[in-house]
Design a protein around this motif. Structure first.
Motif, PDB file in Angstrom:
ATOM      1  N   CYS A   1      27.285  35.655  32.779  1.00 42.49           N
ATOM      2  CA  CYS A   1      28.263  34.760  33.405  1.00 42.49           C
ATOM      3  C   CYS A   1      28.032  34.575  34.901  1.00 42.49           C
ATOM      4  CB  CYS A   1      29.677  35.301  33.198  1.00 42.49           C
ATOM      5  SG  CYS A   1      30.138  35.539  31.471  1.00 42.49           S
ATOM      6  N   GLY A   2      27.147  35.338  35.477  1.00 44.45           N
ATOM      7  CA  GLY A   2      26.966  35.287  36.925  1.00 44.45           C
ATOM      8  C   GLY A   2      28.033  36.097  37.632  1.00 44.45           C
ATOM      9  N   GLN A   3      29.291  35.813  37.337  1.00 42.53           N
ATOM     10  CA  GLN A   3      30.432  36.554  37.856  1.00 42.53           C
ATOM     11  C   GLN A   3      31.398  36.831  36.711  1.00 42.53           C
ATOM     12  OE1 GLN A   3      32.105  34.182  41.012  1.00 42.53           O
ATOM     13  NE2 GLN A   3      30.595  34.859  42.503  1.00 42.53           N
ATOM     14  N   VAL A   4      32.103  37.935  36.820  1.00 42.74           N
ATOM     15  CA  VAL A   4      33.045  38.295  35.765  1.00 42.74           C
ATOM     16  C   VAL A   4      34.231  37.334  35.789  1.00 42.74           C
ATOM     17  CG1 VAL A   4      34.545  40.104  34.863  1.00 42.74           C
ATOM     18  CG2 VAL A   4      32.389  40.708  35.967  1.00 42.74           C
ATOM     19  N   PRO A   5      34.571  36.712  34.667  1.00 35.49           N
ATOM     20  CA  PRO A   5      35.772  35.868  34.640  1.00 35.49           C
ATOM     21  C   PRO A   5      37.003  36.679  35.018  1.00 35.49           C
ATOM     22  CG  PRO A   5      34.428  35.499  32.682  1.00 35.49           C
ATOM     23  CD  PRO A   5      33.852  36.691  33.380  1.00 35.49           C
ATOM     24  N   PRO A   6      37.790  36.240  35.991  1.00 32.17           N
ATOM     25  CA  PRO A   6      38.959  37.024  36.429  1.00 32.17           C
ATOM     26  C   PRO A   6      39.930  37.354  35.303  1.00 32.17           C
ATOM     27  CG  PRO A   6      38.493  35.246  37.984  1.00 32.17           C
ATOM     28  CD  PRO A   6      37.610  35.012  36.794  1.00 32.17           C
ATOM     29  N   ALA A   7      40.042  36.476  34.303  1.00 26.54           N
ATOM     30  CA  ALA A   7      41.010  36.703  33.233  1.00 26.54           C
ATOM     31  C   ALA A   7      40.715  37.962  32.424  1.00 26.54           C
ATOM     32  CB  ALA A   7      41.050  35.490  32.302  1.00 26.54           C
ATOM     33  N   LEU A   8      39.479  38.453  32.459  1.00 33.08           N
ATOM     34  CA  LEU A   8      39.141  39.646  31.689  1.00 33.08           C
ATOM     35  C   LEU A   8      39.706  40.909  32.321  1.00 33.08           C
ATOM     36  CD1 LEU A   8      35.433  39.057  30.571  1.00 33.08           C
ATOM     37  CD2 LEU A   8      37.527  38.806  29.237  1.00 33.08           C
ATOM     38  N   GLY A   9      40.114  40.842  33.574  1.00 35.40           N
ATOM     39  CA  GLY A   9      40.621  42.036  34.234  1.00 35.40           C
ATOM     40  C   GLY A   9      39.565  43.086  34.470  1.00 35.40           C
TER      41      GLY A   9
END
Length: 251
Positions: free
Chosen positions: A196-204
């Protein structure tokens, strides 16, 4: 002219004459008017009579000046801390649903997914690629990825971050954190690879850092460059394959 009467005055009779005495003068010739005026001066205050006596200097340390603040003690800079393996607060076990409580889309997807895979892969738009509307570049990339990893059949699984077709207001950037984490809990892989390049914030999972494996809820998470970036940079892709193989070999 009338001559004024003068008289010698010893300088030790009044503090008014001490300055002359200190200068070495022992007697003054004064007329009566000046003499009376000097003798009538009040006694000087102790602070005016002589400078305060300073305590003797202690050798081995510089003298302290009044009113000057001392600098704070030196504190060495802290070393950077390693990423904690403790579960992030936002990803709680209470968010996990058992498969029999899943919506139909996710239950159907679980039936087509290899059980207990070694690796689970995910990236934005994976649900679209799995849902019959695959991007050609992604399809070729995944085929090459599985071949280059050279792992046995059934050791890989793909679990999307959202469902497809997208619902109202949803897109490939939408993340269903509860269903994604519930799927990981059901599949029980050793490693979860987020391209993802960066962790999706929704995953916590904000504590995760790119290419720095971290254990969360007993699963190893690895964040890699975005899948589209890996497709466009062969050298970067080759380095990633080497890196992931070394992690798997070390188990």
């Amino acid at each position: 002219m009338e001559t004024a009467l003068v008289a010698p005055v010893p300088l030790n009779i009044s503090p008014a004459f001490r300055p002359w005495r200190q200068a070495g003068i022992t007697h003054l010739l004064l007329d009566d008017e000046v003499r009376e005026r000097l003798l009538a001066r009040p006694e000087p205050e102790p602070s005016e009579a002589a400078p305060p006596v300073r305590p003797p200097r202690q050798y081995g340390a510089p003298p302290q000046r009044e009113g000057r603040r001392q600098p704070p003690p030196y504190v060495p800079p802290q070393q950077p801390q390693a990423v904690s393996s403790a579960p992030p607060k936002a990803a709680q076990a209470a968010d996990i649903l058992p498969p029999d409580a899943w919506p139909a889309y996710w239950q159907a997807l679980l039936k087509k997914t290899p059980p207990r895979p070694l690796l689970v892969w995910s990236y934005p738009s994976l649900s679209r690629d799995l849902g019959g509307d695959a991007d050609a570049a992604h399809r070729d990339f995944l085929r090459r990825l599985l071949g280059d990893m050279a792992l046995p059949k059934g050791s890989h699984a793909f679990w999307p971050l959202n469902r497809y077709p997208y619902g109202d207001g949803e897109s490939e950037a939408t993340v269903d954190a509860r269903m994604f984490l519930s799927g990981i809990a059901a599949l029980k892989p050793e490693s979860v690879i987020l391209m993802c390049g960066q962790v999706p914030p929704a995953l916590g999972l904000a504590d995760l850092r790119p290419l720095l494996p971290s254990i969360v809820h007993g699963y190893r998470y690895v964040v890699t460059p975005h899948v589209d970036g890996l497709i466009g940079e062969p050298q970067r892709y080759a380095q990633l394959i080497t890196f992931l193989k070394s992690i798997i070999a070390g188990r």
